[in-house]
Design a protein around this motif. Sequence first.
Motif, short mmCIF file in Angstrom:
data_model
loop_
_atom_site.label_atom_id
_atom_site.label_comp_id
_atom_site.label_asym_id
_atom_site.label_seq_id
_atom_site.Cartn_x
_atom_site.Cartn_y
_atom_site.Cartn_z
N GLU A 186 -27.26 14.22 35.17
CA GLU A 186 -25.81 14.13 34.93
C GLU A 186 -25.10 13.54 36.16
O GLU A 186 -24.88 14.25 37.15
N VAL A 220 -22.92 6.31 36.31
CA VAL A 220 -23.99 5.92 35.38
C VAL A 220 -24.83 4.80 35.98
O VAL A 220 -26.06 4.81 35.87
N LEU A 244 -24.37 12.33 29.77
CA LEU A 244 -23.10 11.62 29.94
C LEU A 244 -21.97 12.64 29.87
O LEU A 244 -21.58 13.07 28.79
N THR A 256 -18.31 13.13 29.99
CA THR A 256 -17.25 12.14 29.78
C THR A 256 -16.03 12.36 30.67
O THR A 256 -15.22 11.46 30.81
N LEU A 267 -17.37 10.41 33.66
CA LEU A 267 -17.33 9.00 33.30
C LEU A 267 -15.91 8.45 33.44
O LEU A 267 -15.69 7.36 33.98
N PRO A 288 -16.64 2.99 28.80
CA PRO A 288 -17.59 3.87 28.12
C PRO A 288 -18.70 3.12 27.38
O PRO A 288 -19.88 3.46 27.51
N ALA A 346 -21.09 1.57 29.81
CA ALA A 346 -21.96 2.55 30.45
C ALA A 346 -23.13 2.93 29.55
O ALA A 346 -24.28 3.00 30.00
N VAL A 347 -22.84 3.16 28.29
CA VAL A 347 -23.91 3.50 27.35
C VAL A 347 -24.88 2.33 27.20
O VAL A 347 -26.10 2.51 27.16
N VAL A 369 -29.60 8.37 26.15
CA VAL A 369 -28.60 9.41 26.37
C VAL A 369 -29.11 10.65 25.65
O VAL A 369 -29.15 10.70 24.42
N VAL A 412 -24.46 14.56 25.66
CA VAL A 412 -23.09 14.21 26.03
C VAL A 412 -22.34 15.50 26.27
O VAL A 412 -22.31 16.38 25.40
N ALA A 448 -16.85 6.99 24.26
CA ALA A 448 -18.22 7.26 24.71
C ALA A 448 -19.07 7.82 23.56
O ALA A 448 -20.21 7.38 23.36
#
Length: 412
Positions: free
Chosen positions: A175, A185, A215, A217, A220, A227, A230-231, A241, A244, A336
């Motif tokens: 994380e 990330v 992730l 958020t 993030l 978002p 990043a993914v 991932v 979340v 996200a």
Amino acid sequence: MTQMLLSYCTNVHPAEDLDGVIDQLARYAGPAREAAGLDTLGVGLWLPAELAHRLDTSPADRDCLRAALAEHRLQVHTLNAFPYGGFHREVVKLAVYSPTWAERARLDYVLACARVLADLLPDGVDGSISTLPLAWRAPWTRADDDEATRAFATLSAELRDLARRTGRTVRVAIEPEPGCVLDTVEDVVAWLAPRTGPEYPADRRIDPEHVGVCLDTCHLAVSFADPAGAVRRITDAGLRVVKVQASAALEVADPSAPGARDAVGRFVEQRYLHQVRELTAAGEVLASDDLPVALGHEQRRPGLPGDGPWRVHFHVPLHHEPAAPLVATTDVLRQAVAAVCEAPHGADAHLDVETYTWSVLPPDTLPDGADELVAGIAAELRWAGEHLLAAPVAAAPAPAPAPAPAPEGVDA
């Protein structure tokens, strides 16, 4: 379409022994399930290290926990293994990052959590465990990094063996968090992806089937990352991932506006670290390690200039709209989750509501007693079902009965 499994993280509650955890299930989680109108509720258990090791070595204690979960129609498919212990001490701050992944105690803790989770998982459901991004950024040496790499390689091998022995897959999710060795990330991808490749030495190679990304958020949003981008970075690197953490940060669009600093200053408190980032007109992200430092309350250090928007690492209840001029970054959360759902294995990711800050909110939003906290948790779960999953929250079958700029220093 398969829906992400939803839970709420129990690190909001201070219990650190088995009796306390069982009591919190009865006092908070069970009533929250009822208030949210759910047949079954997922709980993202936080098991402090001492309790994790006790459960790992005691089938009888695991049976007691399993019975309490079944009694209140709760299930466990994810654990939070970021805080090692003492998460509700009067002052936590930097202590939450110890022990680091360069210390054997961290690996032993996560492995204990993995074995416990494998025994508690509902049939046909994979497990996830979130963990810290190696350590706070300093001190961190090349030798520490090598120890951490070896620890994750050992973890991978142990998780593969656990799956072989039990038929249950447990994944660990790193994380990223502002101020840590793996701050963003991009940092996690840059560290983890090369170590999963066949060209990496076998004794230090990490298995991407068992180690991925968590992730958060709120984190993030604080990094001002895109978002969806990043993914995409995660999946393009061959990583997944795994989890979340549904959370929202505080944002103030113009910290120099009249009353803006006073408004965000109401969230200053002594227990947790509340990192702040400012986005400049040139797109640079300025960093401060804690909200009082950003505000200039620390006489030895200048605050952030306040020429661009701030985002603050303070987990805001998902359904709560802060009073102007503050807002919550729930749009980042929505984007996200939408991006993860479209990603490979996205529907297999776990969605864990992690608002651990209920007890340190400003007085006018602080829940008054257990009933109000239960109502707040239930409201967050309903919000998540409506805004993130666009359907009643999903649950697995019920368990059978029985590169950021280096910020200034911080005082812990």
